[in-house]
Motif scaffolding. Structure first.
Motif, PDB file in Angstrom:
ATOM      1  N   LEU A 116       0.830  -1.215   0.000  1.00 43.12           N
ATOM      2  CA  LEU A 116       0.000   0.000   0.000  1.00 43.12           C
ATOM      3  C   LEU A 116       0.861   1.261   0.000  1.00 43.12           C
ATOM      4  CD1 LEU A 116      -2.854  -1.086   2.438  1.00 43.12           C
ATOM      5  CD2 LEU A 116      -2.843  -1.107  -0.073  1.00 43.12           C
ATOM      6  N   ASP A 117       1.989   1.226   0.707  1.00 44.08           N
ATOM      7  CA  ASP A 117       2.871   2.395   0.688  1.00 44.08           C
ATOM      8  C   ASP A 117       3.488   2.576  -0.691  1.00 44.08           C
ATOM      9  OD1 ASP A 117       4.452   4.485   2.369  1.00 44.08           O
ATOM     10  OD2 ASP A 117       5.988   3.414   1.218  1.00 44.08           O
ATOM     11  N   MET A 118       3.860   1.486  -1.340  1.00 40.92           N
ATOM     12  CA  MET A 118       4.412   1.575  -2.692  1.00 40.92           C
ATOM     13  C   MET A 118       3.421   2.228  -3.647  1.00 40.92           C
ATOM     14  SD  MET A 118       5.859  -1.516  -5.128  1.00 40.92           S
ATOM     15  CE  MET A 118       6.565  -2.323  -3.707  1.00 40.92           C
ATOM     16  N   ILE A 119       2.160   1.823  -3.554  1.00 42.46           N
ATOM     17  CA  ILE A 119       1.120   2.395  -4.404  1.00 42.46           C
ATOM     18  C   ILE A 119       0.969   3.886  -4.129  1.00 42.46           C
ATOM     19  CG2 ILE A 119      -1.368   2.414  -4.829  1.00 42.46           C
ATOM     20  CD1 ILE A 119      -1.260  -0.670  -4.303  1.00 42.46           C
ATOM     21  N   ARG A 120       0.952   4.241  -2.864  1.00 44.18           N
ATOM     22  CA  ARG A 120       0.788   5.659  -2.505  1.00 44.18           C
ATOM     23  C   ARG A 120       1.924   6.503  -3.067  1.00 44.18           C
ATOM     24  NH1 ARG A 120       2.821   9.022   1.151  1.00 44.18           N
ATOM     25  NH2 ARG A 120       4.048   7.413   2.193  1.00 44.18           N
ATOM     26  N   ARG A 121       3.132   6.040  -2.928  1.00 43.40           N
ATOM     27  CA  ARG A 121       4.274   6.802  -3.436  1.00 43.40           C
ATOM     28  C   ARG A 121       4.290   6.836  -4.959  1.00 43.40           C
ATOM     29  NH1 ARG A 121       7.751   7.800   0.909  1.00 43.40           N
ATOM     30  NH2 ARG A 121       7.291   6.457   2.712  1.00 43.40           N
ATOM     31  N   ALA A 122       3.920   5.723  -5.576  1.00 51.54           N
ATOM     32  CA  ALA A 122       3.904   5.681  -7.038  1.00 51.54           C
ATOM     33  C   ALA A 122       2.882   6.646  -7.617  1.00 51.54           C
ATOM     34  CB  ALA A 122       3.609   4.258  -7.506  1.00 51.54           C
ATOM     35  N   GLN A 123       1.757   6.799  -6.951  1.00 57.12           N
ATOM     36  CA  GLN A 123       0.676   7.643  -7.470  1.00 57.12           C
ATOM     37  C   GLN A 123       0.864   9.118  -7.131  1.00 57.12           C
ATOM     38  OE1 GLN A 123      -1.033   6.646  -9.690  1.00 57.12           O
ATOM     39  NE2 GLN A 123      -2.150   4.746  -9.367  1.00 57.12           N
ATOM     40  N   ASP A 124       1.921   9.455  -6.432  1.00 54.65           N
ATOM     41  CA  ASP A 124       2.231  10.854  -6.142  1.00 54.65           C
ATOM     42  C   ASP A 124       2.920  11.457  -7.366  1.00 54.65           C
ATOM     43  OD1 ASP A 124       2.957  13.321  -5.209  1.00 54.65           O
ATOM     44  OD2 ASP A 124       4.066  12.591  -3.455  1.00 54.65           O
ATOM     45  N   ARG A 125       2.125  11.936  -8.300  1.00 57.24           N
ATOM     46  CA  ARG A 125       2.676  12.398  -9.573  1.00 57.24           C
ATOM     47  C   ARG A 125       3.588  13.602  -9.404  1.00 57.24           C
ATOM     48  NH1 ARG A 125      -2.098  11.523 -14.088  1.00 57.24           N
ATOM     49  NH2 ARG A 125      -2.853   9.533 -13.278  1.00 57.24           N
ATOM     50  N   ALA A 126       3.306  14.434  -8.422  1.00 57.04           N
ATOM     51  CA  ALA A 126       4.125  15.629  -8.208  1.00 57.04           C
ATOM     52  C   ALA A 126       5.546  15.266  -7.806  1.00 57.04           C
ATOM     53  CB  ALA A 126       3.489  16.518  -7.146  1.00 57.04           C
ATOM     54  N   ALA A 127       5.722  14.079  -7.189  1.00 64.23           N
ATOM     55  CA  ALA A 127       7.044  13.678  -6.712  1.00 64.23           C
ATOM     56  C   ALA A 127       7.918  13.115  -7.824  1.00 64.23           C
ATOM     57  CB  ALA A 127       6.915  12.662  -5.582  1.00 64.23           C
ATOM     58  N   GLY A 128       7.313  12.731  -8.943  1.00 58.42           N
ATOM     59  CA  GLY A 128       8.097  12.207 -10.057  1.00 58.42           C
ATOM     60  C   GLY A 128       8.226  10.696 -10.036  1.00 58.42           C
ATOM     61  N   ARG A 129       9.015  10.192 -10.935  1.00 60.85           N
ATOM     62  CA  ARG A 129       9.182   8.758 -11.155  1.00 60.85           C
ATOM     63  C   ARG A 129       9.729   8.061  -9.904  1.00 60.85           C
ATOM     64  NH1 ARG A 129      12.644   7.635 -16.324  1.00 60.85           N
ATOM     65  NH2 ARG A 129      11.007   9.078 -16.978  1.00 60.85           N
ATOM     66  N   LEU A 130       9.183   6.878  -9.606  1.00 62.08           N
ATOM     67  CA  LEU A 130       9.624   6.092  -8.459  1.00 62.08           C
ATOM     68  C   LEU A 130      10.317   4.831  -8.946  1.00 62.08           C
ATOM     69  CD1 LEU A 130       9.563   5.687  -5.329  1.00 62.08           C
ATOM     70  CD2 LEU A 130       7.492   4.317  -5.689  1.00 62.08           C
ATOM     71  N   TYR A 131      11.562   4.630  -8.508  1.00 66.50           N
ATOM     72  CA  TYR A 131      12.273   3.385  -8.785  1.00 66.50           C
ATOM     73  C   TYR A 131      12.064   2.429  -7.612  1.00 66.50           C
ATOM     74  CZ  TYR A 131      14.650   5.293 -12.854  1.00 66.50           C
ATOM     75  OH  TYR A 131      14.923   5.802 -14.093  1.00 66.50           O
ATOM     76  N   VAL A 132      11.623   1.232  -7.929  1.00 66.21           N
ATOM     77  CA  VAL A 132      11.405   0.184  -6.935  1.00 66.21           C
ATOM     78  C   VAL A 132      12.531  -0.825  -7.086  1.00 66.21           C
ATOM     79  CG1 VAL A 132       9.857  -1.616  -6.098  1.00 66.21           C
ATOM     80  CG2 VAL A 132       8.908   0.531  -7.007  1.00 66.21           C
ATOM     81  N   VAL A 133      13.456  -0.827  -6.148  1.00 62.88           N
ATOM     82  CA  VAL A 133      14.598  -1.732  -6.197  1.00 62.88           C
ATOM     83  C   VAL A 133      14.271  -2.933  -5.319  1.00 62.88           C
ATOM     84  CG1 VAL A 133      17.059  -2.005  -5.735  1.00 62.88           C
ATOM     85  CG2 VAL A 133      16.174   0.193  -6.558  1.00 62.88           C
ATOM     86  N   ALA A 134      14.195  -4.100  -5.926  1.00 61.45           N
ATOM     87  CA  ALA A 134      13.806  -5.321  -5.222  1.00 61.45           C
ATOM     88  C   ALA A 134      14.977  -6.297  -5.236  1.00 61.45           C
ATOM     89  CB  ALA A 134      12.578  -5.950  -5.875  1.00 61.45           C
ATOM     90  N   ILE A 135      15.331  -6.793  -4.043  1.00 61.53           N
ATOM     91  CA  ILE A 135      16.492  -7.695  -3.938  1.00 61.53           C
ATOM     92  C   ILE A 135      16.139  -8.963  -3.166  1.00 61.53           C
ATOM     93  CG2 ILE A 135      18.246  -5.920  -4.279  1.00 61.53           C
ATOM     94  CD1 ILE A 135      18.542  -5.637  -1.277  1.00 61.53           C
ATOM     95  N   GLY A 136      14.878  -9.356  -3.249  1.00 59.51           N
ATOM     96  CA  GLY A 136      14.410 -10.597  -2.650  1.00 59.51           C
ATOM     97  C   GLY A 136      13.304 -11.169  -3.519  1.00 59.51           C
ATOM     98  N   ALA A 137      12.517 -12.069  -2.952  1.00 55.45           N
ATOM     99  CA  ALA A 137      11.308 -12.510  -3.652  1.00 55.45           C
ATOM    100  C   ALA A 137      10.472 -11.277  -3.977  1.00 55.45           C
ATOM    101  CB  ALA A 137      10.517 -13.480  -2.784  1.00 55.45           C
TER     102      ALA A 137
END
Length: 310
Positions: A116-137
């Protein structure tokens, strides 16, 4: 079956261009699973000139260090908190618990704090592009995409997972923990940078003598990083360790150190092999890691963070 929004090829290509300026990111990590996640988290936090780490998510894992995915996630959450306490800097990222189970073929969604936090940050268009770095499952990322498929227009995923596309199988730990989640990510069309384990990240070999010289003695953080590797080794004689997870962070710190090609997104078969279809959408896939440059940057940043005694 979930309908994923269409992304135009030109838009995806723009999103897949290696970043040339500082980025905002979140880190999704099974931090207690082994010893390399802690190095990746420390590296991200020490790379403030390039990375704004907004949040850290605990990912599930199950091996000899946990009793199951939920226990692995909780132990990872505690390990993230432990490591953050060793980093002396302001503006620390928020930490969120992730999924307590893997995705299954029925795509039972889990609305974890992390998803849910990932979705919230991703949908914050004013903040710009969000990179999601995943290093597990990649469970938390897949859940977020299934909960709100529109976020594939708002994020770029950088995942350490699977093996190189020419490898005879892709039974690598991060992927085989949750293959259904991996299928969601590879099939959704989300802009994806894959750093394969064998064939790319496997170049990131180090040894105890090297870590003793350049990591130990760099404050509580450096000592902790060294000790977790020293405790992990059965014997230091003729022994080396790949710190795989550094590669995904290093791609954002300096993309030239992790050279990539644009390739069609592979299909993950039930046998956990790659199947290739040239008509599929494009992703970036790393084919090499400039090992010396990555480690030199990490060691310099640890030294600057807490100069050792010479």
């Amino acid at each position: 079956m979930v309908e994923f929004p269409e992304i135009s090829p030109s838009y995806r290509m723009e999103r897949l261009e290696p970043p040339q300026k500082p980025v905002r990111m979140v880190l999704d990590t099974d931090a207690y699973n082994e010893v390399d996640d802690q190095f990746a988290l420390a590296y991200a936090l020490l790379s403030r000139e390039r990375l704004d780490v907004e949040a850290v998510y605990a990912a599930p894992f199950h091996n000899s260090r946990s009793t199951g995915p939920a226990d692995g996630m909780e132990k990872s959450y505690q390990e993230i908190q432990r490591l953050l306490a060793l980093v002396d800097r302001k503006g620390m990222p928020q930490v969120f618990r992730g999924s307590r189970r893997y995705l299954d073929s029925g795509f039972r969604l889990e609305r974890s704090e992390a998803a849910l936090d990932m979705i919230r940050r991703a949908q914050d268009r004013a903040a710009g592009r969000l990179y999601v770095v995943a290093i597990g499952a990649i469970t938390n990322v897949a859940n977020a995409i299934l909960i709100d498929p529109d976020i594939i227009r708002r994020i770029v995923v950088v995942w350490l997972g699977g093996h190189a596309h020419h490898w005879p199988d892709t039974r690598e730990f991060n992927l085989r923990q949750d293959p259904d989640a991996a299928r969601v990510v590879f099939d959704s069309g989300v802009p994806l940078v894959q750093v394969p384990c064998l064939g790319a990240a496997s170049h990131l070999v180090t040894t105890l003598p090297e870590l003793r010289d350049y990591v130990r003695g760099r404050g509580a953080l450096g000592d902790s990083l060294y000790e977790i590797v020293a405790d992990y080794a059965d014997t230091p004689f003729a022994w080396s360790k790949v710190l795989w997870d550094l590669s995904a962070v290093a791609y954002l710190v300096q993309p030239d150190w992790i050279p990539t090609d644009l390739v069609p997104s592979p299909v993950l078969t039930p046998q956990l092999t790659w199947q290739h279809d040239p008509s599929r959408h494009l992703i970036r896939a790393a084919y090499f890691v400039r090992r010396d440059l990555v480690y030199a940057d990490l060691f310099r940043k640890l030294e600057a963070h807490h100069p050792g005694d010479r």
